[in-house]
Scaffold this active site. Sequence first.
Site, PDB file in Angstrom:
ATOM      1  N   LYS A 163       1.199  -1.394  -0.178  1.00 51.65           N
ATOM      2  CA  LYS A 163       0.294   0.228  -0.056  1.00 51.65           C
ATOM      3  C   LYS A 163       1.006   1.321  -0.181  1.00 51.65           C
ATOM      4  O   LYS A 163       0.418   2.404  -0.471  1.00 51.65           O
ATOM      5  CB  LYS A 163      -1.104   0.171   1.304  1.00 51.65           C
ATOM      6  CG  LYS A 163      -1.900  -1.132   1.317  1.00 51.65           C
ATOM      7  CD  LYS A 163      -3.098  -0.591   1.950  1.00 51.65           C
ATOM      8  CE  LYS A 163      -4.134  -1.347   1.268  1.00 51.65           C
ATOM      9  NZ  LYS A 163      -5.566  -1.148   2.216  1.00 51.65           N
ATOM     10  N   LYS A 200      -4.663  -9.053  -7.581  1.00 49.71           N
ATOM     11  CA  LYS A 200      -6.006  -8.949  -6.947  1.00 49.71           C
ATOM     12  C   LYS A 200      -7.372  -7.862  -6.746  1.00 49.71           C
ATOM     13  O   LYS A 200      -7.262  -7.137  -7.828  1.00 49.71           O
ATOM     14  CB  LYS A 200      -5.917  -9.066  -5.218  1.00 49.71           C
ATOM     15  CG  LYS A 200      -6.008  -9.202  -4.009  1.00 49.71           C
ATOM     16  CD  LYS A 200      -6.008  -8.921  -2.634  1.00 49.71           C
ATOM     17  CE  LYS A 200      -6.201  -7.148  -2.359  1.00 49.71           C
ATOM     18  NZ  LYS A 200      -6.149  -7.020  -0.933  1.00 49.71           N
ATOM     19  N   LYS A 209     -11.021  -2.823  -4.004  1.00 52.50           N
ATOM     20  CA  LYS A 209     -11.059  -1.264  -4.601  1.00 52.50           C
ATOM     21  C   LYS A 209     -10.391   0.213  -5.115  1.00 52.50           C
ATOM     22  O   LYS A 209     -11.129   0.602  -5.800  1.00 52.50           O
ATOM     23  CB  LYS A 209     -11.085  -0.612  -3.043  1.00 52.50           C
ATOM     24  CG  LYS A 209     -12.442  -1.278  -2.107  1.00 52.50           C
ATOM     25  CD  LYS A 209     -12.431  -0.987  -0.895  1.00 52.50           C
ATOM     26  CE  LYS A 209     -13.411  -1.930   0.161  1.00 52.50           C
ATOM     27  NZ  LYS A 209     -12.784  -1.767   1.461  1.00 52.50           N
TER      28      LYS A 209
HETATM   29  P1  AMP Z   1     -11.402  -4.430   3.295  1.00 50.91           P
HETATM   30  O1  AMP Z   1     -12.115  -3.623   2.086  1.00 50.91           O
HETATM   31  O2  AMP Z   1      -9.803  -4.558   2.605  1.00 50.91           O
HETATM   32  O3  AMP Z   1     -11.924  -4.137   4.540  1.00 50.91           O
HETATM   33  O4  AMP Z   1     -11.472  -5.594   3.126  1.00 50.91           O
HETATM   34  C1  AMP Z   1     -12.415  -6.543   4.070  1.00 50.91           C
HETATM   35  C2  AMP Z   1     -12.584  -7.956   3.696  1.00 50.91           C
HETATM   36  O5  AMP Z   1     -12.488  -7.995   2.589  1.00 50.91           O
HETATM   37  C3  AMP Z   1     -11.294  -8.558   3.881  1.00 50.91           C
HETATM   38  O6  AMP Z   1     -10.810  -9.779   4.863  1.00 50.91           O
HETATM   39  C4  AMP Z   1     -10.362  -8.911   2.839  1.00 50.91           C
HETATM   40  O7  AMP Z   1      -9.743  -9.829   2.910  1.00 50.91           O
HETATM   41  C5  AMP Z   1     -11.769  -9.554   1.570  1.00 50.91           C
HETATM   42  N1  AMP Z   1     -11.215  -8.924   0.931  1.00 50.91           N
HETATM   43  C6  AMP Z   1     -10.727  -8.051   0.142  1.00 50.91           C
HETATM   44  N2  AMP Z   1     -10.006  -7.906  -1.550  1.00 50.91           N
HETATM   45  C7  AMP Z   1     -10.644  -9.441  -1.771  1.00 50.91           C
HETATM   46  C8  AMP Z   1     -10.282  -9.950  -2.895  1.00 50.91           C
HETATM   47  N3  AMP Z   1      -9.783  -9.595  -3.773  1.00 50.91           N
HETATM   48  N4  AMP Z   1     -10.332 -12.086  -2.754  1.00 50.91           N
HETATM   49  C9  AMP Z   1     -10.674 -12.065  -1.697  1.00 50.91           C
HETATM   50  N5  AMP Z   1     -10.910 -10.777  -1.020  1.00 50.91           N
HETATM   51  C10 AMP Z   1     -11.071 -10.339  -0.320  1.00 50.91           C
END
Ligand code: AMP
Length: 333
Positions: A114, A198, A201
Site C-alpha cells: 500500500k 487481486k 477497491k
Molecule cells: P477491506 O475492503 O480491505 O476492508 O476488506 C474486507 C474483507 O474482504 C477482508 O476480509 C479482506 O480480506 C477481504 N477481501 C478484500 N479483497 C479481496 C479479494 N480480492 N479476494 C478475497 N477477499 C478479499
Amino acid sequence: MGKKIFSGVQPTGNLHLGNYLGAIKNFVELNNDNKNECIFCVVDLHAITSKQDPKVLRDNIRETVATFLASGIDPQKSIIFNQSTVPAHSEAAWILSCIARMGWINRMTQFKEKAGKDKEKASVGLYSYPILMAADILLYDASHVPVGEDQKQHLELCRDIAQKFNNDFDVKDFLKVPEPLIQKEFSRIMSLKDGTKKMSKSEISDLSRINLTDDKDIIISKIKKAKTDPLSLPSDVKELNERPEAKNLLGIYSSLTNSTLEKTVKDFKGKNFSEFKENLTQVLVEKIDPMSKEIKKLVNDKGFLDKILIEGHKKANDIASIKVKKMHEIVGF
Ligand code: AMP
Ligand code: TRP
C-alpha cells in the site's frame, strides 16, 4: 460450543465481489448459526490511514452497513457498529503498540504494497494499522476471525501481540489468542482484467471488479469484457495453474454455486469461454442484482442505518470499555 466472531470491513467504497466471496459470505453463514456470537465492525479508523473526503466517508460508512444487511446479516443477531464510536479501540491500540515490536511490523507485506515506492510519504497510521486491527479483535475476546487470505499475516501478528501481552504482564489467557477463518478455496478473488492481481477497491479500472452495487446490465457487460485466454476450458484442474484468468472465473462460478473447482471444471471441460461466460453471468446476476437493489434502497434510509449503528455502538461499547479498563489496571494505570 459456539464461536465468538469478530471481523471488520473498511468503509472505503466500491465493496466488490472479492469482499463478498472472500469475507462477507462467510459472515452471513456464521451469523446464521445461532450458537455463534458475531460482531461486524465498520472500521472507519482504519479507513483514514489513506486520505478520505469526510462527506464521502460518512456515506461509505452507511453503505457498508447497508451491504452487511443486504447480504443477509441480521442486526437482531449480530452486533453491527462503527469503530470510531467506541473509544476503547484507539486506547487499546496505543497500549498494544507498546507491546508490538518494530521488527514484527516491518515484516507486514500489506504496508509495503500500500505504501508503494515512496514509504516516507505513507502515513504513520498506515504503518501501525495492524496494531489497531489487533486491538479490534482482542477487545472482544474473539475466538475466530473470518477474513480473506490477504489478512492472514495481520492475524498472525495479532496472535503474537496477545501472547506477548499475556507473558509480559503474567496474565495467562487474559487476551484471547484468536484463530483465523479463511476459506480454503476462493479466498483470493482476482481482477477481471488481470488474473494475477487481486480484485481491489482501489484499482482505477472499474472493469476489473464486480461491485456489489452493479446492476444486471453492468454485470453482463463486465463479464463479456473480462480477460480470458485463447484456449477452450480445460479438463483438468492442474492445467489452470498456467491460466490465471480461467482459474479465477471458474473459481468465482464455483464459489457462487457452492461447488468445488473440480466439479466446475468437469461441467465445463472443452467448452469455449463465451458459453461459460453466459452461465457465469447468470449466477452472478442472480446473486448480485437483488443485493445491489437492496443496498440502493437501504442507503436512502439514513435514519434506519444510523439506528442500527447506535444500537450496535451501545452493545460494543459495553463489552470493549470493560476490557480496556482491565488492560489499564494490568499495565499499572
Ligand atoms: P477491506 O475492503 O480491505 O476492508 O476488506 C474486507 C474483507 O474482504 C477482508 O476480509 C479482506 O480480506 C477481504 N477481501 C478484500 N479483497 C479481496 C479479494 N480480492 N479476494 C478475497 N477477499 C478479499
Ligand atoms: N484490515 C482488514 C482489511 O483491510 C479490516 C479489519 C480491521 C479487520 N480490523 C479488523 C478484519 C479486525 C478482521 C478483524 O480487510
